[in-house]
Design a protein around this motif. Structure first.
Motif, PDB file in Angstrom:
ATOM      1  N   PHE A 109       0.820  -1.210   0.000  1.00  9.95           N
ATOM      2  CA  PHE A 109       0.000   0.000   0.000  1.00  9.95           C
ATOM      3  C   PHE A 109       0.855   1.261   0.000  1.00  9.95           C
ATOM      4  O   PHE A 109       0.529   2.241  -0.653  1.00  9.95           O
ATOM      5  CB  PHE A 109      -0.972  -0.008   1.199  1.00  9.95           C
ATOM      6  CG  PHE A 109      -2.326  -0.482   0.811  1.00  9.95           C
ATOM      7  CD1 PHE A 109      -2.636  -1.836   0.806  1.00  9.95           C
ATOM      8  CD2 PHE A 109      -3.305   0.423   0.413  1.00  9.95           C
ATOM      9  CE1 PHE A 109      -3.890  -2.278   0.423  1.00  9.95           C
ATOM     10  CE2 PHE A 109      -4.556  -0.015   0.026  1.00  9.95           C
ATOM     11  CZ  PHE A 109      -4.863  -1.367   0.031  1.00  9.95           C
ATOM     12  N   ARG A 110       1.955   1.215   0.756  1.00  7.95           N
ATOM     13  CA  ARG A 110       2.859   2.380   0.771  1.00  7.95           C
ATOM     14  C   ARG A 110       3.412   2.617  -0.644  1.00  7.95           C
ATOM     15  O   ARG A 110       3.520   3.751  -1.090  1.00  7.95           O
ATOM     16  CB  ARG A 110       3.992   2.162   1.763  1.00  7.95           C
ATOM     17  CG  ARG A 110       3.556   2.459   3.174  1.00  7.95           C
ATOM     18  CD  ARG A 110       4.746   2.895   4.039  1.00  7.95           C
ATOM     19  NE  ARG A 110       4.262   3.474   5.267  1.00  7.95           N
ATOM     20  CZ  ARG A 110       3.872   2.773   6.325  1.00  7.95           C
ATOM     21  NH1 ARG A 110       3.924   1.457   6.288  1.00  7.95           N
ATOM     22  NH2 ARG A 110       3.444   3.385   7.403  1.00  7.95           N
ATOM     23  N   LYS A 111       3.751   1.523  -1.296  1.00 15.10           N
ATOM     24  CA  LYS A 111       4.264   1.612  -2.668  1.00 15.10           C
ATOM     25  C   LYS A 111       3.211   2.243  -3.583  1.00 15.10           C
ATOM     26  O   LYS A 111       3.492   3.151  -4.365  1.00 15.10           O
ATOM     27  CB  LYS A 111       4.623   0.207  -3.158  1.00 15.10           C
ATOM     28  CG  LYS A 111       5.730   0.142  -4.158  1.00 15.10           C
ATOM     29  CD  LYS A 111       6.072  -1.328  -4.426  1.00 15.10           C
ATOM     30  CE  LYS A 111       7.255  -1.436  -5.324  1.00 15.10           C
ATOM     31  NZ  LYS A 111       7.597  -2.811  -5.630  1.00 15.10           N
ATOM     32  N   LYS A 112       1.959   1.760  -3.472  1.00 11.39           N
ATOM     33  CA  LYS A 112       0.861   2.293  -4.284  1.00 11.39           C
ATOM     34  C   LYS A 112       0.611   3.768  -3.937  1.00 11.39           C
ATOM     35  O   LYS A 112       0.350   4.588  -4.809  1.00 11.39           O
ATOM     36  CB  LYS A 112      -0.416   1.480  -4.072  1.00 11.39           C
ATOM     37  CG  LYS A 112      -0.392   0.126  -4.740  1.00 11.39           C
ATOM     38  CD  LYS A 112      -1.682  -0.627  -4.491  1.00 11.39           C
ATOM     39  CE  LYS A 112      -1.650  -2.020  -5.100  1.00 11.39           C
ATOM     40  NZ  LYS A 112      -2.868  -2.772  -4.821  1.00 11.39           N
ATOM     41  N   MET A 113       0.694   4.092  -2.641  1.00 10.97           N
ATOM     42  CA  MET A 113       0.480   5.475  -2.228  1.00 10.97           C
ATOM     43  C   MET A 113       1.573   6.389  -2.761  1.00 10.97           C
ATOM     44  O   MET A 113       1.308   7.488  -3.238  1.00 10.97           O
ATOM     45  CB  MET A 113       0.431   5.567  -0.699  1.00 10.97           C
ATOM     46  CG  MET A 113      -0.962   5.857  -0.203  1.00 10.97           C
ATOM     47  SD  MET A 113      -1.033   6.020   1.572  1.00 10.97           S
ATOM     48  CE  MET A 113       0.054   7.352   1.900  1.00 10.97           C
ATOM     49  N   ASP A 114       2.821   5.923  -2.677  1.00 11.72           N
ATOM     50  CA  ASP A 114       3.926   6.727  -3.216  1.00 11.72           C
ATOM     51  C   ASP A 114       3.747   6.955  -4.710  1.00 11.72           C
ATOM     52  O   ASP A 114       3.968   8.063  -5.210  1.00 11.72           O
ATOM     53  CB  ASP A 114       5.272   6.034  -2.937  1.00 11.72           C
ATOM     54  CG  ASP A 114       5.647   6.081  -1.458  1.00 11.72           C
ATOM     55  OD1 ASP A 114       5.052   6.903  -0.726  1.00 11.72           O
ATOM     56  OD2 ASP A 114       6.521   5.282  -1.051  1.00 11.72           O
ATOM     57  N   ALA A 115       3.318   5.908  -5.421  1.00 10.09           N
ATOM     58  CA  ALA A 115       3.075   6.034  -6.870  1.00 10.09           C
ATOM     59  C   ALA A 115       1.944   7.036  -7.123  1.00 10.09           C
ATOM     60  O   ALA A 115       2.028   7.879  -8.030  1.00 10.09           O
ATOM     61  CB  ALA A 115       2.739   4.679  -7.474  1.00 10.09           C
ATOM     62  N   ALA A 116       0.889   6.952  -6.306  1.00  7.23           N
ATOM     63  CA  ALA A 116      -0.240   7.872  -6.474  1.00  7.23           C
ATOM     64  C   ALA A 116       0.181   9.305  -6.164  1.00  7.23           C
ATOM     65  O   ALA A 116      -0.219  10.246  -6.853  1.00  7.23           O
ATOM     66  CB  ALA A 116      -1.402   7.449  -5.583  1.00  7.23           C
ATOM     67  N   LYS A 117       1.024   9.481  -5.094  1.00  4.20           N
ATOM     68  CA  LYS A 117       1.512  10.824  -4.763  1.00  4.20           C
ATOM     69  C   LYS A 117       2.349  11.389  -5.902  1.00  4.20           C
ATOM     70  O   LYS A 117       2.221  12.557  -6.266  1.00  4.20           O
ATOM     71  CB  LYS A 117       2.350  10.786  -3.481  1.00  4.20           C
ATOM     72  CG  LYS A 117       1.546  10.740  -2.214  1.00  4.20           C
ATOM     73  CD  LYS A 117       2.472  10.733  -0.995  1.00  4.20           C
ATOM     74  CE  LYS A 117       1.695  10.603   0.293  1.00  4.20           C
ATOM     75  NZ  LYS A 117       2.564  10.518   1.467  1.00  4.20           N
ATOM     76  N   LEU A 118       3.217  10.547  -6.454  1.00  7.78           N
ATOM     77  CA  LEU A 118       4.065  10.986  -7.566  1.00  7.78           C
ATOM     78  C   LEU A 118       3.203  11.378  -8.772  1.00  7.78           C
ATOM     79  O   LEU A 118       3.433  12.414  -9.406  1.00  7.78           O
ATOM     80  CB  LEU A 118       5.049   9.867  -7.936  1.00  7.78           C
ATOM     81  CG  LEU A 118       6.056  10.201  -9.037  1.00  7.78           C
ATOM     82  CD1 LEU A 118       6.959  11.349  -8.592  1.00  7.78           C
ATOM     83  CD2 LEU A 118       6.896   8.974  -9.361  1.00  7.78           C
ATOM     84  N   LYS A 119       2.208  10.534  -9.046  1.00  6.31           N
ATOM     85  CA  LYS A 119       1.290  10.825 -10.161  1.00  6.31           C
ATOM     86  C   LYS A 119       0.560  12.146  -9.907  1.00  6.31           C
ATOM     87  O   LYS A 119       0.410  12.970 -10.809  1.00  6.31           O
ATOM     88  CB  LYS A 119       0.293   9.677 -10.322  1.00  6.31           C
ATOM     89  CG  LYS A 119      -0.635   9.818 -11.515  1.00  6.31           C
ATOM     90  CD  LYS A 119      -1.548   8.608 -11.635  1.00  6.31           C
ATOM     91  CE  LYS A 119      -2.527   8.762 -12.785  1.00  6.31           C
ATOM     92  NZ  LYS A 119      -3.472   7.657 -12.860  1.00  6.31           N
ATOM     93  N   LEU A 120       0.132  12.355  -8.666  1.00  6.48           N
ATOM     94  CA  LEU A 120      -0.571  13.585  -8.302  1.00  6.48           C
ATOM     95  C   LEU A 120       0.338  14.796  -8.485  1.00  6.48           C
ATOM     96  O   LEU A 120      -0.074  15.806  -9.051  1.00  6.48           O
ATOM     97  CB  LEU A 120      -1.057  13.492  -6.855  1.00  6.48           C
ATOM     98  CG  LEU A 120      -1.883  14.671  -6.346  1.00  6.48           C
ATOM     99  CD1 LEU A 120      -3.201  14.745  -7.106  1.00  6.48           C
ATOM    100  CD2 LEU A 120      -2.142  14.534  -4.859  1.00  6.48           C
ATOM    101  N   GLN A 121       1.577  14.672  -8.025  1.00  2.05           N
ATOM    102  CA  GLN A 121       2.528  15.782  -8.176  1.00  2.05           C
ATOM    103  C   GLN A 121       2.772  16.092  -9.653  1.00  2.05           C
ATOM    104  O   GLN A 121       2.806  17.252 -10.058  1.00  2.05           O
ATOM    105  CB  GLN A 121       3.859  15.441  -7.490  1.00  2.05           C
ATOM    106  CG  GLN A 121       3.782  15.474  -5.982  1.00  2.05           C
ATOM    107  CD  GLN A 121       5.051  14.945  -5.329  1.00  2.05           C
ATOM    108  OE1 GLN A 121       5.859  14.254  -5.955  1.00  2.05           O
ATOM    109  NE2 GLN A 121       5.224  15.253  -4.039  1.00  2.05           N
ATOM    110  N   ALA A 124      -0.258  17.719 -11.088  1.00  2.83           N
ATOM    111  CA  ALA A 124      -0.371  19.094 -10.593  1.00  2.83           C
ATOM    112  C   ALA A 124       0.602  19.997 -11.346  1.00  2.83           C
ATOM    113  O   ALA A 124       0.249  21.103 -11.783  1.00  2.83           O
ATOM    114  CB  ALA A 124      -0.101  19.147  -9.094  1.00  2.83           C
ATOM    115  N   THR A 125       1.833  19.511 -11.515  1.00  2.52           N
ATOM    116  CA  THR A 125       2.841  20.287 -12.245  1.00  2.52           C
ATOM    117  C   THR A 125       2.408  20.500 -13.696  1.00  2.52           C
ATOM    118  O   THR A 125       2.480  21.611 -14.230  1.00  2.52           O
ATOM    119  CB  THR A 125       4.208  19.561 -12.208  1.00  2.52           C
ATOM    120  OG1 THR A 125       4.569  19.363 -10.851  1.00  2.52           O
ATOM    121  CG2 THR A 125       5.279  20.360 -12.920  1.00  2.52           C
ATOM    122  N   GLU A 126       1.940  19.422 -14.326  1.00  4.83           N
ATOM    123  CA  GLU A 126       1.483  19.515 -15.717  1.00  4.83           C
ATOM    124  C   GLU A 126       0.305  20.484 -15.836  1.00  4.83           C
ATOM    125  O   GLU A 126       0.255  21.305 -16.754  1.00  4.83           O
ATOM    126  CB  GLU A 126       1.070  18.134 -16.234  1.00  4.83           C
ATOM    127  CG  GLU A 126       0.645  18.131 -17.683  1.00  4.83           C
ATOM    128  CD  GLU A 126       0.126  16.772 -18.157  1.00  4.83           C
ATOM    129  OE1 GLU A 126      -0.395  16.724 -19.277  1.00  4.83           O
ATOM    130  OE2 GLU A 126       0.236  15.778 -17.404  1.00  4.83           O
TER     131      GLU A 126
END
Length: 178
Positions: A109-121, A124-126
């Motif tokens: 789950f931490r791995k999935k959350m980190d991936a989701a956070k990265l995707k969100l960032q 957001a940047t895009e």
């Protein structure tokens, strides 16, 4: 003899007046043709400016739709991340008998959350970059529309002047014939 001489002089004078009148007529006709051509060209340019204005408005609408879509995607990723965080908290709060299984699930789950956070960032940047670019382009389009609008007003004023000149020329032509 004097009468014939007087008639000849009168005839020559009248012929000269006729020639002058024909020259004025030819010149007036030429000016009217030039002005009519000038008016036609300016009217075509105005049509082109109107088309440009409509195209710019269409592009602006497309940008607005794209921004709305990006904002919607951004919100969706935020919701997914929030759900994953809730699931992780639920998982951490549960008392699992199998500690290695719990650790494995937490790690996943931490791995999935980190991936989701990265995707969100990234999204957001895009989104920020796209919005900034679109705002810049929108500003440029608005400047161009203002310029085109001013050109159109100027051309319309010039057309009115040209039409007035045609009327004056036509009046002088009619008046000069009498």
């Amino acid at each position: 003899g004097e009468e014939i001489d007087s008639l000849q002089k009168s005839h020559v004078f009248n012929m000269q007046k006729l020639k002058n009148s024909e020259l004025k007529l030819t010149e007036a006709e030429r000016k009217i043709r030039e002005l009519a051509l000038n008016i036609k060209m300016k009217e075509e340019l105005i049509k082109e400016l109107v088309r440009t204005d409509k195209d710019a408005q269409s592009v602006s609408r497309q940008y607005s739709l794209k921004i709305a879509k990006l904002e919607q995607e951004f919100e969706q990723v935020k919701m997914e991340l929030s759900e994953k965080q809730n699931r992780l908290q639920e998982l951490e709060s549960k008392e699992l008998r199998d500690i290695p299984e719990k650790a494995k699930l937490q790690k996943q789950f931490r791995k999935k959350m980190d991936a989701a956070k990265l995707k969100l960032q990234r999204q957001a940047t895009e989104l920020e970059q796209n919005v900034a670019w679109m705002k810049y382009q929108q500003t440029q389009l608005q400047k161009r529309l203002c310029e085109e609008s001013e050109k159109r007003k100027q051309l319309e004023a010039e057309i009115q002047q040209d039409q007035q000149q045609i009327k004056v020329g036509f009046f002088l032509f009619l008046y000069g014939k009498q």
